[in-house]
Structure formats: structure tokens, C-alpha cells
Design a protein around this motif. Structure first.
Motif, mmCIF file in Angstrom:
data_model
loop_
_atom_site.group_PDB
_atom_site.id
_atom_site.type_symbol
_atom_site.label_atom_id
_atom_site.label_comp_id
_atom_site.label_asym_id
_atom_site.label_seq_id
_atom_site.Cartn_x
_atom_site.Cartn_y
_atom_site.Cartn_z
ATOM 1 N N ILE B 54 0.838 -1.205 0.000
ATOM 2 C CA ILE B 54 0.000 0.000 0.000
ATOM 3 C C ILE B 54 0.874 1.256 0.000
ATOM 4 C CG2 ILE B 54 -1.709 1.325 1.330
ATOM 5 C CD1 ILE B 54 -2.669 -1.439 2.443
ATOM 6 N N ALA B 55 1.912 1.244 0.841
ATOM 7 C CA ALA B 55 2.805 2.406 0.951
ATOM 8 C C ALA B 55 3.556 2.629 -0.363
ATOM 9 C CB ALA B 55 3.782 2.204 2.105
ATOM 10 N N LYS B 56 3.916 1.523 -1.008
ATOM 11 C CA LYS B 56 4.622 1.587 -2.287
ATOM 12 C C LYS B 56 3.751 2.286 -3.332
ATOM 13 C CE LYS B 56 7.270 -1.579 -5.240
ATOM 14 N NZ LYS B 56 7.630 -3.017 -5.389
ATOM 15 N N LYS B 57 2.487 1.843 -3.408
ATOM 16 C CA LYS B 57 1.552 2.458 -4.358
ATOM 17 C C LYS B 57 1.373 3.938 -4.069
ATOM 18 C CE LYS B 57 -1.283 -1.340 -5.896
ATOM 19 N NZ LYS B 57 -2.276 -2.221 -5.272
ATOM 20 N N ALA B 58 1.359 4.280 -2.777
ATOM 21 C CA ALA B 58 1.165 5.684 -2.395
ATOM 22 C C ALA B 58 2.470 6.471 -2.514
ATOM 23 C CB ALA B 58 0.624 5.757 -0.971
ATOM 24 N N GLY B 59 3.563 5.760 -2.771
ATOM 25 C CA GLY B 59 4.861 6.417 -2.932
ATOM 26 C C GLY B 59 5.409 7.017 -1.646
ATOM 27 N N ILE B 60 5.120 6.380 -0.523
ATOM 28 C CA ILE B 60 5.635 6.913 0.749
ATOM 29 C C ILE B 60 6.358 5.831 1.546
ATOM 30 C CG2 ILE B 60 3.775 8.617 0.956
ATOM 31 C CD1 ILE B 60 2.823 6.623 3.314
ATOM 32 N N LYS B 61 7.029 6.261 2.586
ATOM 33 C CA LYS B 61 7.654 5.340 3.528
ATOM 34 C C LYS B 61 6.874 5.435 4.836
ATOM 35 C CE LYS B 61 12.105 3.565 4.832
ATOM 36 N NZ LYS B 61 13.461 3.346 4.351
ATOM 37 N N GLN B 62 6.171 4.369 5.196
ATOM 38 C CA GLN B 62 5.247 4.393 6.332
ATOM 39 C C GLN B 62 5.957 4.040 7.642
ATOM 40 O OE1 GLN B 62 1.965 5.229 6.689
ATOM 41 N NE2 GLN B 62 2.238 4.748 8.859
ATOM 42 N N PRO B 63 5.875 4.915 8.646
ATOM 43 C CA PRO B 63 6.441 4.588 9.964
ATOM 44 C C PRO B 63 5.623 3.486 10.645
ATOM 45 C CG PRO B 63 5.965 6.954 9.747
ATOM 46 C CD PRO B 63 5.279 6.265 8.628
ATOM 47 N N ILE B 64 6.310 2.472 11.132
ATOM 48 C CA ILE B 64 5.593 1.371 11.790
ATOM 49 C C ILE B 64 6.247 0.971 13.108
ATOM 50 C CG2 ILE B 64 4.816 0.369 9.597
ATOM 51 C CD1 ILE B 64 6.933 -1.934 10.310
ATOM 52 N N GLY B 65 5.477 0.201 13.876
ATOM 53 C CA GLY B 65 5.989 -0.462 15.062
ATOM 54 C C GLY B 65 5.749 -1.954 14.923
ATOM 55 N N LEU B 66 6.419 -2.745 15.744
ATOM 56 C CA LEU B 66 6.150 -4.182 15.783
ATOM 57 C C LEU B 66 5.605 -4.527 17.160
ATOM 58 C CD1 LEU B 66 9.380 -5.774 14.202
ATOM 59 C CD2 LEU B 66 7.166 -5.395 13.071
ATOM 60 N N ARG B 67 4.508 -5.269 17.205
ATOM 61 C CA ARG B 67 4.029 -5.750 18.497
ATOM 62 C C ARG B 67 4.768 -7.030 18.846
ATOM 63 N NH1 ARG B 67 -2.047 -7.239 20.698
ATOM 64 N NH2 ARG B 67 -1.331 -8.239 22.610
ATOM 65 N N VAL B 68 5.500 -6.993 19.945
ATOM 66 C CA VAL B 68 6.274 -8.150 20.391
ATOM 67 C C VAL B 68 5.451 -8.918 21.424
ATOM 68 C CG1 VAL B 68 8.432 -8.887 21.478
ATOM 69 C CG2 VAL B 68 8.394 -6.835 20.026
ATOM 70 N N ASN B 69 5.442 -10.233 21.308
ATOM 71 C CA ASN B 69 4.663 -11.057 22.235
ATOM 72 C C ASN B 69 5.566 -12.090 22.900
ATOM 73 O OD1 ASN B 69 2.882 -12.698 23.558
ATOM 74 N ND2 ASN B 69 1.565 -13.086 21.793
ATOM 75 N N PRO B 70 5.941 -11.864 24.158
ATOM 76 C CA PRO B 70 6.881 -12.770 24.824
ATOM 77 C C PRO B 70 6.206 -14.015 25.386
ATOM 78 C CG PRO B 70 6.264 -11.035 26.333
ATOM 79 C CD PRO B 70 5.510 -10.777 25.054
ATOM 80 N N TYR B 71 4.872 -14.076 25.265
ATOM 81 C CA TYR B 71 4.149 -15.199 25.856
ATOM 82 C C TYR B 71 4.428 -16.473 25.070
ATOM 83 C CZ TYR B 71 0.391 -17.981 27.810
ATOM 84 O OH TYR B 71 -0.321 -18.972 28.431
ATOM 85 N N THR B 72 4.883 -17.512 25.751
ATOM 86 C CA THR B 72 5.101 -18.789 25.063
ATOM 87 C C THR B 72 4.339 -19.889 25.776
ATOM 88 O OG1 THR B 72 7.092 -19.082 26.375
ATOM 89 C CG2 THR B 72 7.392 -18.268 24.129
ATOM 90 N N ARG B 73 4.075 -20.923 25.025
ATOM 91 C CA ARG B 73 3.381 -22.093 25.546
ATOM 92 C C ARG B 73 4.224 -22.732 26.639
ATOM 93 N NH1 ARG B 73 0.507 -26.328 21.418
ATOM 94 N NH2 ARG B 73 0.507 -27.975 22.953
ATOM 95 N N PRO B 74 3.647 -22.959 27.826
ATOM 96 C CA PRO B 74 4.433 -23.611 28.882
ATOM 97 C C PRO B 74 4.657 -25.090 28.556
ATOM 98 C CG PRO B 74 2.166 -23.291 29.601
ATOM 99 C CD PRO B 74 2.285 -22.649 28.249
ATOM 100 N N SER B 75 5.588 -25.712 29.270
ATOM 101 C CA SER B 75 5.811 -27.151 29.086
ATOM 102 C C SER B 75 4.547 -27.901 29.494
ATOM 103 C CB SER B 75 6.974 -27.601 29.969
ATOM 104 O OG SER B 75 6.578 -27.534 31.334
#
Lengths: 360, 360
Positions: B54-75
Motif C-alpha cells: 500500500i505504501a509503495k503504491k502511495a509512494g511513501i515510507k510508512q512509519p511502523i511499530g512491531l508488536r512483540v509477544n513474549p508469551y510462550t506455551r508452557p511445558s
């Protein structure tokens, strides 16, 4: 009140309405009385007293029913069964709170002999499968000992269309353990519901047996869910598929905002690829930010991809009516019949509809 | 989409909006981009790919964040703890499905080096109390190893206003057993929340410690519930009081149709008798026909009677916004401030409002 209003709008006149429910404030009772409903099924002594006062002022004798509730608190030892403990005991045995207990029903008979503006004509309970054995001894007592002119026997609902089944935390937890230990899951076993004709036959036979020399009452049932449930299906679009925590997650554009009760196990189909074989174990989840925004837990589907349309069967009851506008406007409802007749019976909501009551 | 729409209506311009959430179809991403929001926090590789296109089509560089999820399946062994088993394992560890796992976050760093139209500026996780220890090593890696121009650290929400607490089936079941055995309940113990100023101080100190020589990021938090929750209270009218199954039931005119999540323990007051002492253990239940239509389970109240008004505190978050129209139209919302200013900010719904989308 809203229920009476909608029934009227839909063209039902008073004599085709039975007014039911655990919450009936004075205004609601007054309105039911003005609409001349066939019966008001009462659930507490407060309600009987209220209704008698209203009927007295109106100068009429109001036909009523009593909701009988045979559910009693189990002994402490029996309450320790995990299912009872987690679903009943933890919540103070909430099923007890509806209607009159067997003992209270007898007290209500005595009480009603003194209430000049109420006329007991019906006994009611829910669900149907224990109704006749619970209600008939009381029905006989009301007729023979208390000389009420009993006309109706209302055996409630609970008829099984055979298209859904319920699950719960405990069953799902057990299934997880089984899967980890390599034992085959029993969760997706097809169960077979009794044919409704056979259910009807059993009811009639049981009623005839227990009726003896009593005058035959009109039998009332409440098959709302049985009729409405399988009549509706929900179409959802696959947004993306994700693997996380060892499971495959199919993210669709509607979840517990439209189908609130995710403990119901419904059948799912890929509407744009109906003949594809179910090959994968997946979870289908909605667009909300809650972890438990489930459409289906551990269900099998073909390999679905972005843009596929999933049909969730048996969504006709308690779905759109108890949906929310949380984050998404509500979808339209479209009527389709076997002759190919198509009609929008509920318009799609717009963003403005959602905030139309807000004042900035 | 609805969220962006409401934010705009409320006067928020793009640079004051961060677009978040696990479900962002192409149209939603396109709209966020057009609104020039400050950041779009992404939750999957599908989303990154979509947004880059989408950003490419609009010809822009979109600022983003990443949602990090540290939750893991327990043993398996650890998953057998009753709470984990019933709340996580039974539901396929649904908390895993949000955002990127730690490992995936590193994969996303590599992936984003190739995405010419996305600019990583933020790392995000929820809730706040583990956020800095989880995010900072990744933040350092993103900055030093991958040379992203990191500007923001978003530590999510989960701030405790100290006015509610959660309970669950297991705790309620345990409480039932305790009561039966004559052991004192620990359920209603007052807990003390940390002062928000102290929470802020701890966060800042932890951040400074782990920052070292890195450039100072702008810290973003999501204290929505902390602010909105205690700001709202719900007024309910007592319809009648009933004793059943060994408990006292206070039936009021609103329940899970207005306050959907009954596992939240809120404080209740009798609004028309604020100084009365709480002397009775009661359940407060709503008008619906479900056994679990709870406003409060096992709470203490003064001896209430028909017509009393109960104030349920801390109803400002996720109540009216996720309410339903099932059987009852929704109530109005009234703004009151300490100077006595009173204004209706949401009109009461009428019966016709509920069915305005239906076409007969």
C-alpha cells in the motif's frame, strides 16, 4: 417491554402472546395486561402481588401461569464434581433463582386462592424433558385439591436441532491432555439428535399416561431456538492465517461481537469451496483484541486462505439479537428461501449508526 | 475502521493516532495511511507485506511499530496447573496468537531491511510490567545491529486503578468450598494498587538503566482503562429481592447486557442510602434469562429493597461500548463534573432505535 413491542410490530395480537421472564417491572406487567396477552407466567411472590394489584385496579381477573423450578442445590459431596463445582457451586447455583421451587409452588397455590384478581390456568417449566414428570403431580393438585381451572401445560424449550453441541473449559482441557498423551479426541464425534416427531410422540404418550381422568390441557412448547437456530448462517471473510503457539489461527472479520457464545460448537463450511475436504485442525478467531474471541475452537477445515468465505451454520438464535457494536458495526441480515427469493431483512449498520446517540 | 472514524470525529488528527490491533484488513491499513497516523503497530508478516504494498503504491515510507509477544506455551507439566489448564491450555494458548514472538521479531527485522516502503520506528508490547525487560534487548538490536532509526518504545497498558479485581470459576469454586467448611473467604480482601506516580517512577528508572548509550526513545503508554474505568459508574434500580438455593438475589434492571464481563469484581453502593452499612451477602443479577446474568457475585450490601438505586463503580471502560440491545434498549450516558456540570453525552435508546435497521 421491548419484547412485547417487537411482538406487536411483527403483527402478533395479545391472544397469541404469552408473557414470560424473570424480570417484569410494574410497567411491563401493566402493558402485558393492557395488551390482553393470553397468559403471564409469574416467577416470584413479588410478581404475583404486583400483578394482582394491577389487575384489581383494572377491574379484571388476569389469567396467569406459574413457572416451576425443580432444580435444587445438590448435597455438598455431590457438588464437588468438577463440572458442578465450576459451573454451579462457584456461581451460587444460579439456576435455583428462577420461578418457584416445588415447595413454593404449593405455597403459591394457597396464596392464589386469596388473590381475587388472578386466575391460575397454567403451569410451566423448562426444559421440556423433565417437564411432564415434574409438572403433572402439581397440575393434578392444582385442579383437584385447589380447584383451579387449569387449561394449559407449558413444557418450555430445550429441543435439540442436532446441529450444535456445547463444550466447556473442562471438556476442552481434557481434550488438550488427551491430545498431548496421544489419545484420540472424542470432541468432534457426531452425535445424533432425536427426530422432533419422535420427541413429540414421547411427550404426548407421557402426558396421556399421567393425565388419567384429568381434563386434557392445551400443551404449550417453546421451540424458538429449534426453529430459528438452524435457519440462520453467518458468512465471515478470512483476513489472514497465522501459526502461533503450536496452533493454526484463521482470523476472520467477525467473532464474539456477532456470535457471543463461543462454547457452542457449530459446523463450519468454506462457502466458496464447499466440496473441499477438511484436512486441518484450526482455531477460527474474530477481529477483537481479546484472546478468547473465538468463532470455533479446534475445528477441522480445508486449507483456507485470505479472501475465503466461511459459513458458520446454526447462527439464527441469540447471535445478531445479542451482538454488540464494539469496534465493528453490525452486519446485515438477508432472507433467502428455497425458491431463490432474496430480501434484506436487516440493513447493514454504518459507522454513523454506531455513534448516532452520542452527543459531542 | 470504526475506531479511526470515531477518533477523527472526536477531533484527533493523524499525528495523534497510533493504529493498533490484531485485525487490519487492506482497507483499514489504507485508511490509516491516508490519515497519516503517527505509527501503525503491525502484528503479522501478512500485515507487513500488505502495508508495504500500500505504501509503495502511495509512494511513501510508512512509519511502523512491531508488536512483540513474549508469551510462550508452557511445558506440558507446567500447563497442568488448574488455572493454566482451564484458562490457557483448554483454549489453545490463545495469548500466543498476537503480534510477533521474540524469534519472529528478529525475523521481522531482517524482513524489514528489504521492505523499502516501511520504516521501523517502534517496538510495542502489552502489558507494561514486563515490557521494558522484554523490549529493550530487541530495541538495542534493532538500533545497533539492524540500524533502524528507533524513536518510540510502547509499553502498552494494564495499569491498575485499584478499584476492580478479577475473579474466575476456580477462585469462586474455592471460595464455595471454604464457606462450606467454615473457613474465612479471602475473596473480598481489599488489595492495594501501587500509586500511578510510583509505577511511572519505576518504569523510568528501569528504562534509564537498560538504555545505556542508546538515544532516548519517546515512551508511549496505553492507560485507556486506567483513565476511563473509574470515571464511569452505572446506576441500576432494584426490581425485587428473592431468596433461592440458599442465597439472596437482588434483581436489578441491567446486567450483562450493559456490563458484559461479570468476572470483574466492582464496588457497589446504594446510591440513595450511601451511609448504610453492608450487612448482607448477596448476588446482584440482571434482567436477562441466563442464570449467569451477574452484576456481582457474593458481594456485601445493606438490606436493599424494591426501588433502591445501586451504583456500580468503575464501569467506564468496556461496558457501554460492548453492551448489547438484547431484550433492553441501552441506557443514556450522563457527564457530571465536580463543579456540578451535567450533560447527556449519549441519548437513551428507544424501542424504535433497536429495530430501526429491521425491514419488515
Amino acid at each position: 417491554m421491548l419484547d412485547l413491542y417487537i411482538a406487536s410490530k411483527a403483527g402478533f395480537t395479545g391472544e397469541r402472546i404469552i408473557y414470560d421472564g424473570p424480570f417484569k417491572p410494574v410497567e411491563a406487567l401493566r402493558e402485558a395486561l393492557e395488551k390482553e396477552v393470553l397468559l403471564i407466567n409469574c416467577e416470584s411472590f413479588t410478581e404475583l402481588e404486583r400483578l394482582n394489584n394491577i389487575a384489581k385496579k383494572a377491574g379484571i381477573k388476569q389469567p396467569i401461569g406459574l413457572r416451576v423450578n425443580p432444580y435444587t442445590r445438590p448435597s455438598f459431596l455431590r457438588s464437588l464434581h468438577p463440572k458442578t463445582l465450576l459451573e454451579e457451586a462457584a456461581f451460587c447455583f444460579p439456576k435455583c433463582r428462577f420461578g418457584f421451587s416445588i415447595e413454593e409452588t404449593r405455597m403459591a397455590f394457597n396464596y392464589l386462592k386469596k388473590m381475587k384478581n388472578l386466575s391460575l390456568e397454567c403451569l410451566m417449566m423448562h426444559p421440556y424433558h423433565r417437564a411432564i414428570s415434574v409438572l403433572m403431580p402439581l397440575f393434578r393438585e392444582a385442579y383437584e385439591k385447589f380447584e383451579f381451572e387449569m387449561k394449559y401445560l407449558n413444557i418450555g424449550g430445550g429441543f435439540d436441532p442436532g446441529t450444535t453441541s456445547s463444550t466447556g473449559d473442562l471438556l476442552l482441557a481434557l481434550d488438550y491432555i488427551k491430545a498431548r498423551l496421544g489419545i484420540k479426541s472424542s470432541k468432534n464425534k457426531e452425535k445424533r439428535a432425536q427426530k422432533i416427531e419422535d420427541v413429540a410422540k414421547t411427550i404426548i404418550e407421557e402426558l396421556k399416561r399421567s393425565l388419567g381422568d384429568l381434563p386434557e390441557p392445551t400443551l404449550i412448547t417453546e421451540p424458538g431456538r429449534f426453529i430459528a437456530g438452524p435457519a440462520g448462517l453467518l458468512l465471515l471473510r478470512v483476513d489472514h492465517v497465522k501459526v502461533a503457539g503450536g496452533y493454526k489461527w484463521v482470523v476472520v472479520d467477525g467473532g464474539t461481537n456477532i456470535v457471543p457464545i463461543f462454547y457452542e460448537r457449530r459446523r463450519l463450511l468454506v462457502a466458496n469451496n464447499g466440496s473441499a475436504l477438511n484436512t486441518e485442525l484450526v482455531n477460527v478467531v474474530g477481529p477483537l483484541l481479546y484472546p478468547k474471541d473465538f468463532v470455533a475452537i479446534k475445528t477441522t477445515l480445508p486449507d483456507v486462505k485470505e479472501g475465503d468465505i466461511i459459513a458458520v451454520l446454526d447462527c439464527g438464535a441469540y447471535s445478531l439479537s445479542s451482538s454488540t457494536q464494539f469496534l465493528y458495526p453490525r452486519p446485515p441480515a438477508v432472507l433467502v428461501n428455497t425458491e431463490g427469493y432474496v430480501k434484506t431483512i436487516r440493513e447493514k449498520e454504518t459507522f454513523d449508526d454506531v455513534i448516532c446517540k452520542d452527543r459531542f
